[in-house]
Design a protein around this motif. Sequence first.
Motif, PDB file in Angstrom:
ATOM      1  N   SER A 288       0.531  -1.157   0.172  1.00 39.44           N
ATOM      2  CA  SER A 288      -0.013  -0.116  -0.275  1.00 39.44           C
ATOM      3  C   SER A 288       0.648   1.296   0.171  1.00 39.44           C
ATOM      4  O   SER A 288       1.939   1.253   0.425  1.00 39.44           O
ATOM      5  CB  SER A 288      -1.321  -0.593   0.972  1.00 39.44           C
ATOM      6  OG  SER A 288      -1.199   1.441   1.308  1.00 39.44           O
ATOM      7  N   MET A 289       0.377   2.684  -0.836  1.00 40.74           N
ATOM      8  CA  MET A 289       0.712   3.348  -0.189  1.00 40.74           C
ATOM      9  C   MET A 289       0.587   4.423   0.215  1.00 40.74           C
ATOM     10  O   MET A 289       1.249   5.539   0.626  1.00 40.74           O
ATOM     11  CB  MET A 289       0.833   4.186  -2.116  1.00 40.74           C
ATOM     12  CG  MET A 289       1.594   3.810  -3.379  1.00 40.74           C
ATOM     13  SD  MET A 289       0.209   4.234  -4.401  1.00 40.74           S
ATOM     14  CE  MET A 289       1.804   6.387  -4.851  1.00 40.74           C
ATOM     15  N   TYR A 290      -0.354   4.071   1.316  1.00 42.42           N
ATOM     16  CA  TYR A 290      -1.552   5.013   2.814  1.00 42.42           C
ATOM     17  C   TYR A 290       0.032   4.264   3.713  1.00 42.42           C
ATOM     18  O   TYR A 290       0.259   3.117   3.780  1.00 42.42           O
ATOM     19  CB  TYR A 290      -1.940   4.941   2.397  1.00 42.42           C
ATOM     20  CG  TYR A 290      -3.288   4.848   1.565  1.00 42.42           C
ATOM     21  CD1 TYR A 290      -3.328   6.076   0.744  1.00 42.42           C
ATOM     22  CD2 TYR A 290      -3.168   4.315   0.390  1.00 42.42           C
ATOM     23  CE1 TYR A 290      -4.002   6.921  -0.233  1.00 42.42           C
ATOM     24  CE2 TYR A 290      -4.521   4.825  -1.073  1.00 42.42           C
ATOM     25  CZ  TYR A 290      -4.308   6.237  -0.838  1.00 42.42           C
ATOM     26  OH  TYR A 290      -5.320   6.510  -1.711  1.00 42.42           O
ATOM     27  N   PRO A 291      -0.219   5.317   4.645  1.00 43.19           N
ATOM     28  CA  PRO A 291       0.961   4.777   6.045  1.00 43.19           C
ATOM     29  C   PRO A 291       0.392   3.931   6.720  1.00 43.19           C
ATOM     30  O   PRO A 291      -1.703   3.893   6.527  1.00 43.19           O
ATOM     31  CB  PRO A 291       0.709   6.065   7.113  1.00 43.19           C
ATOM     32  CG  PRO A 291      -0.625   7.360   6.360  1.00 43.19           C
ATOM     33  CD  PRO A 291      -0.121   6.510   4.548  1.00 43.19           C
TER      34      PRO A 291
END
Length: 125
Positions: free
Chosen positions: A68-71
């Motif tokens: 995922s690119m999100y934290p």
Amino acid sequence: MEPDVAKAEMILPNVLPFKRVQRTSEKHIKGQPKTKHWKHLKQIIQAENFQDYPSDQSNYVNIETPPSMYPPKKYCDITGFQTTYIDPKTNLRFANTDVFKQSRHLPEEMVQKYLSLRNAAVVLR
């Protein structure tokens, strides 16, 4: 035996402004299909030709997807609610002030168990 609480009758108006009134044309008639039909995963898999897709493309059958690119989301160690707060003394994550107060009164062994659940166990001084 009657309960200790006195029974009260509630009088509601006939039309509640926040309720959606169902028209006679919207009612489900027996024998006719409902307007919205949801497919199960098995039906989706059968309908799609997943063998025609490239192997690097993610779909219902292929579980290999890029990271995922999100934290990552952080959750309260005690309640499981999403949070952004961390107790500086115990390093436990907490969702609100009530949980914070409880986390301060936890024994050291319990704090270490909570931290070990999320692989953050350290020796606190």
